[in-house]
Scaffold this active site. Structure first.
Site, mmCIF file in Angstrom:
data_model
loop_
_atom_site.group_PDB
_atom_site.id
_atom_site.type_symbol
_atom_site.label_atom_id
_atom_site.label_comp_id
_atom_site.label_asym_id
_atom_site.label_seq_id
_atom_site.Cartn_x
_atom_site.Cartn_y
_atom_site.Cartn_z
ATOM 1 N N ARG A 222 0.835 -1.196 0.000
ATOM 2 C CA ARG A 222 0.000 0.000 0.000
ATOM 3 C C ARG A 222 0.874 1.253 0.000
ATOM 4 O O ARG A 222 2.035 1.225 0.413
ATOM 5 C CB ARG A 222 -0.910 0.022 1.225
ATOM 6 N N LYS A 249 -2.323 -1.499 7.479
ATOM 7 C CA LYS A 249 -3.716 -1.070 7.590
ATOM 8 C C LYS A 249 -4.504 -1.903 8.586
ATOM 9 O O LYS A 249 -5.340 -1.384 9.334
ATOM 10 C CB LYS A 249 -4.382 -1.136 6.205
ATOM 11 N N HIS A 305 -3.305 3.654 -5.777
ATOM 12 C CA HIS A 305 -3.753 2.417 -5.133
ATOM 13 C C HIS A 305 -4.018 1.307 -6.146
ATOM 14 O O HIS A 305 -4.006 0.122 -5.793
ATOM 15 C CB HIS A 305 -5.021 2.677 -4.323
ATOM 16 N N ARG A 308 -1.599 -1.532 -6.410
ATOM 17 C CA ARG A 308 -1.782 -2.696 -5.530
ATOM 18 C C ARG A 308 -2.609 -3.760 -6.238
ATOM 19 O O ARG A 308 -2.333 -4.960 -6.112
ATOM 20 C CB ARG A 308 -2.445 -2.254 -4.231
ATOM 21 N N HIS A 331 -3.845 -9.313 2.929
ATOM 22 C CA HIS A 331 -5.301 -9.346 2.952
ATOM 23 C C HIS A 331 -5.784 -10.304 4.035
ATOM 24 O O HIS A 331 -5.280 -11.426 4.148
ATOM 25 C CB HIS A 331 -5.856 -9.768 1.584
ATOM 26 N N TYR A 340 -9.136 -7.567 -5.032
ATOM 27 C CA TYR A 340 -7.931 -6.926 -5.524
ATOM 28 C C TYR A 340 -7.268 -7.710 -6.654
ATOM 29 O O TYR A 340 -6.200 -7.352 -7.110
ATOM 30 C CB TYR A 340 -6.923 -6.757 -4.373
#
Length: 366
Positions: A222, A249, A305, A308, A331, A340
């Site tokens: 990220r 995150k 982003h 990613r 994740h 994603y």
């Protein structure tokens, strides 16, 4: 008559036989003039006691105080308090600071928090456009950004009501939020990566942003993780290495494997003797460089982003399974990983053909 002097708190002497009482009690002005200090003192003390005991007088004073609070408690001032007492303690303090600044630049910020209605918020969200200088200035903000700003406003009102005991109602509860939309599927198209890197190389901080973008693609890290990456967190040995991420995150540290290309990117960067951030650049500066390079490269609708998405999809195209890919990307759930992951149909078709050819060579029926 001599000059006025302070005899006691709230009592002013204007002469040998003139004592004026002048004091404020909960915002209410009280005055009176007497021949002696004793009389003035008794009047002052009695008024204080009477106002403290008289419920009618107290209600009048409370109403005055309430009107003053309503007028003074603008959203802008409340946002300042929120940023200091609430936002500063969050991991997302820096990104939330940009949202708070965006709110404070709006007309809504000048209104009292007691008088902001659902219609005010709807009008604010409807009129939202990019107001920062750059290629995208004047364009409408995305529905996702509007939802995030609405969520921030909602939390500000919740904190004001529950923690600061302000008698306000949350206007977000009475509006229909913009649609969250579908997960983004944007990936780098043919030639976009080369054109983007070519334009980024012209930036004044190219030595930072070019390797940062390349590493984002190789590792699927990220933007915030890259900005928080420190040289001491890197372990590189030849064509492989690791990057330890402490501030992620989801709140859990993660060790990202570095392939030969990632090691080459980092190895080519100048490393300060004292260490420090690998990519010493602020988010606003990075955003401005990204937008200008994208415009010059003729690339539309690509966000940082999205790199990613690109990096995660490439992991699958290399043959990694979901568990392996999730260990790299961080994740928490396979569904989040699926959001994603956007594999190219062309790559899948080639893989299907290769599998079919392998079966045919092995003499197995198709």
């Amino acid at each position: 008559m001599g000059k006025t002097r302070v005899a006691e708190r709230g009592i002013y002497q204007r002469g040998p036989y003139s004592f004026q009482v002048k004091l404020m009690v909960d915002g209410h002005l009280i005055t009176g003039t007497f021949d002696s200090l004793e009389e003035a003192r008794a009047y002052r003390n009695s008024k204080r006691a009477a106002l403290a005991l008289d419920p009618d007088a107290q209600r009048v004073l409370d109403a005055r105080v309430k009107r003053h609070e309503v007028k003074a408690a603008t959203l802008s001032l409340v946002l300042d308090r929120y940023q200091k007492e609430v936002s500063a303690k969050k991991k997302s303090a820096e990104s939330e600071a940009h949202k708070i600044a965006r709110l404070k630049r709006s007309k809504l910020a000048a209104k009292s928090i007691y008088r902001i209605t659902a219609d005010d918020v709807v009008a604010f969200l409807k009129e939202l456009k990019r107001d920062q200088p750059g290629p995208l200035q004047g364009q409408p903000l995305s529905a996702t950004t509007k939802r995030k700003l609405a969520a921030l406003i909602s939390h500000v009102f919740t904190i004001a009501r529950k923690r600061w005991r302000m008698d306000v109602s949350n206007p977000i509860a009475d509006i229909e939020l913009p649609s969250a939309g579908r997960p983004r599927k944007r990936r780098l198209e043919d030639g976009e990566e080369q054109r983007l890197l070519h334009e980024l190389a012209k930036a004044r901080q190219a030595a930072i942003v070019v390797p940062m973008v390349r590493l984002a693609i190789e590792t699927a890290m990220r933007q915030g993780e890259l900005l928080a990456l420190d040289w001491k967190d890197l372990r590189i040995s030849g064509k492989h290495g690791t990057a330890t991420l402490h501030d992620t995150k989801n709140g859990e540290p993660r060790i990202v494997p570095l392939n030969a290309t990632a090691c080459e990117i980092l190895g080519a960067m100048p490393r300060p003797l004292k260490g420090g951030p690998v990519f010493p650049i602020r988010t606003p500066a990075l955003r401005a460089i990204w937008e200008l390079a994208s415009e010059r490269a003729g690339i539309q609708g690509l966000r940082f982003h999205d790199l990613r998405h690109e990096g995660t999809s490439r992991l699958f195209e290399l043959g990694l399974d979901r568990i392996e890919a999730a260990a790299i990307t961080g994740h928490k759930t396979l569904q989040m990983l699926a959001d994603y992951t956007h594999l190219r149909a062309e790559r899948l078709a080639r893989k299907m053909n290769e599998a079919a050819n392998s079966l045919e060579l092995a003499g197995r029926p198709l």
